[in-house]
Motif scaffolding. Structure first.
Motif, PDB file in Angstrom:
ATOM      1  N   VAL A  54       0.780  -1.257  -0.060  1.00  0.00           N
ATOM      2  CA  VAL A  54      -0.079  -0.155   0.036  1.00  0.00           C
ATOM      3  C   VAL A  54       0.771   1.440   0.101  1.00  0.00           C
ATOM      4  O   VAL A  54       1.533   1.473   1.001  1.00  0.00           O
ATOM      5  CB  VAL A  54      -0.980  -0.075   1.321  1.00  0.00           C
ATOM      6  N   THR A  55       0.968   2.122  -1.087  1.00  0.00           N
ATOM      7  CA  THR A  55       1.828   3.142  -1.295  1.00  0.00           C
ATOM      8  C   THR A  55       0.944   4.286  -1.784  1.00  0.00           C
ATOM      9  O   THR A  55      -0.048   4.019  -2.437  1.00  0.00           O
ATOM     10  CB  THR A  55       3.158   3.019  -2.210  1.00  0.00           C
ATOM     11  N   ASP A  56       1.313   5.534  -1.776  1.00  0.00           N
ATOM     12  CA  ASP A  56       0.502   6.777  -2.166  1.00  0.00           C
ATOM     13  C   ASP A  56       1.470   7.941  -2.400  1.00  0.00           C
ATOM     14  O   ASP A  56       2.719   7.981  -1.912  1.00  0.00           O
ATOM     15  CB  ASP A  56      -0.479   7.120  -1.366  1.00  0.00           C
ATOM     16  N   LYS A  57       1.340   8.713  -3.252  1.00  0.00           N
ATOM     17  CA  LYS A  57       2.107  10.008  -3.520  1.00  0.00           C
ATOM     18  C   LYS A  57       2.048  10.585  -2.376  1.00  0.00           C
ATOM     19  O   LYS A  57       0.898  11.187  -1.868  1.00  0.00           O
ATOM     20  CB  LYS A  57       1.586  10.419  -4.830  1.00  0.00           C
ATOM     21  N   GLY A  58       2.917  11.408  -2.240  1.00  0.00           N
ATOM     22  CA  GLY A  58       3.185  12.730  -1.353  1.00  0.00           C
ATOM     23  C   GLY A  58       3.056  13.943  -2.151  1.00  0.00           C
ATOM     24  O   GLY A  58       2.379  14.336  -3.198  1.00  0.00           O
ATOM     25  N   ASP A  59       3.928  14.942  -1.826  1.00  0.00           N
ATOM     26  CA  ASP A  59       3.733  16.254  -2.425  1.00  0.00           C
ATOM     27  C   ASP A  59       4.508  16.446  -3.546  1.00  0.00           C
ATOM     28  O   ASP A  59       4.384  17.245  -4.452  1.00  0.00           O
ATOM     29  CB  ASP A  59       4.060  17.157  -1.483  1.00  0.00           C
ATOM     30  N   VAL A  60       5.622  15.814  -3.707  1.00  0.00           N
ATOM     31  CA  VAL A  60       6.555  15.816  -4.817  1.00  0.00           C
ATOM     32  C   VAL A  60       6.999  14.409  -5.161  1.00  0.00           C
ATOM     33  O   VAL A  60       8.220  13.973  -5.073  1.00  0.00           O
ATOM     34  CB  VAL A  60       7.839  16.352  -4.407  1.00  0.00           C
ATOM     35  N   PRO A  61       6.064  13.781  -6.022  1.00  0.00           N
ATOM     36  CA  PRO A  61       6.434  12.275  -6.386  1.00  0.00           C
ATOM     37  C   PRO A  61       6.946  11.992  -7.762  1.00  0.00           C
ATOM     38  O   PRO A  61       7.468  11.022  -8.195  1.00  0.00           O
ATOM     39  CB  PRO A  61       4.850  11.559  -6.255  1.00  0.00           C
ATOM     40  N   GLU A  62       7.035  13.104  -8.435  1.00  0.00           N
ATOM     41  CA  GLU A  62       7.686  12.927  -9.976  1.00  0.00           C
ATOM     42  C   GLU A  62       9.051  12.734  -9.997  1.00  0.00           C
ATOM     43  O   GLU A  62       9.818  13.297  -9.351  1.00  0.00           O
ATOM     44  CB  GLU A  62       7.403  14.709 -10.557  1.00  0.00           C
ATOM     45  N   GLY A  63       9.197  11.753 -10.788  1.00  0.00           N
ATOM     46  CA  GLY A  63      10.437  11.081 -10.901  1.00  0.00           C
ATOM     47  C   GLY A  63      11.128  10.245  -9.979  1.00  0.00           C
ATOM     48  O   GLY A  63      12.155   9.615 -10.034  1.00  0.00           O
ATOM     49  N   TYR A  64      10.183   9.730  -9.010  1.00  0.00           N
ATOM     50  CA  TYR A  64      10.620   8.559  -8.179  1.00  0.00           C
ATOM     51  C   TYR A  64       9.322   7.539  -8.148  1.00  0.00           C
ATOM     52  O   TYR A  64       8.376   7.784  -8.504  1.00  0.00           O
ATOM     53  CB  TYR A  64      10.289   9.283  -6.831  1.00  0.00           C
ATOM     54  N   LYS A  65       9.928   6.424  -7.600  1.00  0.00           N
ATOM     55  CA  LYS A  65       9.035   5.375  -7.497  1.00  0.00           C
ATOM     56  C   LYS A  65       9.386   4.817  -6.213  1.00  0.00           C
ATOM     57  O   LYS A  65      10.642   4.742  -5.721  1.00  0.00           O
ATOM     58  CB  LYS A  65       9.379   4.179  -8.700  1.00  0.00           C
TER      59      LYS A  65
END
Lengths: 114, 112
Positions: A54-65
């Motif tokens: 279970v994962t979710d995006k934070g405020d600056v997810p672009e470019g990361y996995k």
């Protein structure tokens, strides 16, 4: 000793070369999170995980996995790093999601992308 | 759009005196407010927190005050010690989103 362990502590890489920063905690915490710290911006959340798978995006997810296949590990993956991802990265974990008792942070990974 | 502001980037205080660090926020949805301390080359460490239903929480030399109507919190350190020299981040937290919003930090220097 209860702790969050990040590796490596320092990393210099070239643009476009995939890299993984590992994070492991030994406290059986459900919640884990990645932050980046940049001058004048404080800490900003990249991704978080509430439990295995279970994962979710934070405020600056672009470019990361991220992935959370096991409870103790929460690696951060940069598929194609760019110079604007040069930063200080922190992994953190918590049994309660943060709240009143806060997160336990790792010692940080200083990443430079040239 | 900075939701959390720590307007003093740095603060110097004499050993034994009171240190007061301030933090202002704009979002009314935060329900916990935390302070973290960070030494160089280390990760932030949790220091003290307060629930939004309280206006004061004390732990030894550290006291956090919350003024919800003014959307302002402060951390008081009394007496200040040289080992308190660090960067302090305020971090309001929302249980609805499981997110902190960190301030930009205040660097405290306690002079011996």
């Amino acid at each position: 000793e209860a702790q969050v362990t990040q590796n490596p502590r320092y990393l210099i890489t070239v643009t476009g070369k995939k890299l993984t920063v590992t994070c492991s905690q030994n406290m059986n915490h459900e919640y884990m999170s990645w932050y980046r710290q940049d001058p004048g911006l404080g800490l900003r959340q990249i991704y978080y995980s509430m439990n295995v798978e279970v994962t979710d995006k934070g405020d600056v997810p672009e470019g990361y996995k991220v992935s959370r296949k096991e409870k103790r590990n929460f690696p951060l993956i940069l598929e194609s790093p760019s110079p604007n991802q040069t930063s200080l990265y922190f992994c953190a974990s918590s049994s309660t999601g943060g709240g009143y008792y806060g997160y336990t942070f790792g010692s940080g990974t200083r990443l430079t992308v040239v | 759009d900075q939701q959390v502001k720590q307007n003093s980037p740095s603060l110097s205080v004499q050993e034994g005196r009171i240190s007061i660090l301030n933090c202002d926020y704009t979002n009314s949805m935060f329900d916990y407010f935390l302070w973290y301390k960070k030494y160089p080359a280390e990760g932030p460490t949790f220091l003290i927190s307060i629930s939004s239903i309280k206006d004061k929480n004390e732990d030894g030399r550290f006291t956090v005050f919350l003024n919800k109507s003014a959307k302002h919190l402060s951390l008081h350190i009394v007496p200040s010690q040289p080992g308190d020299s660090a960067v302090y981040f305020c971090a309001p937290f929302s249980s609805g989103t499981y997110k902190y919003i960190f301030g930009t930090g205040t660097r405290l220097k306690v002079l011996a």
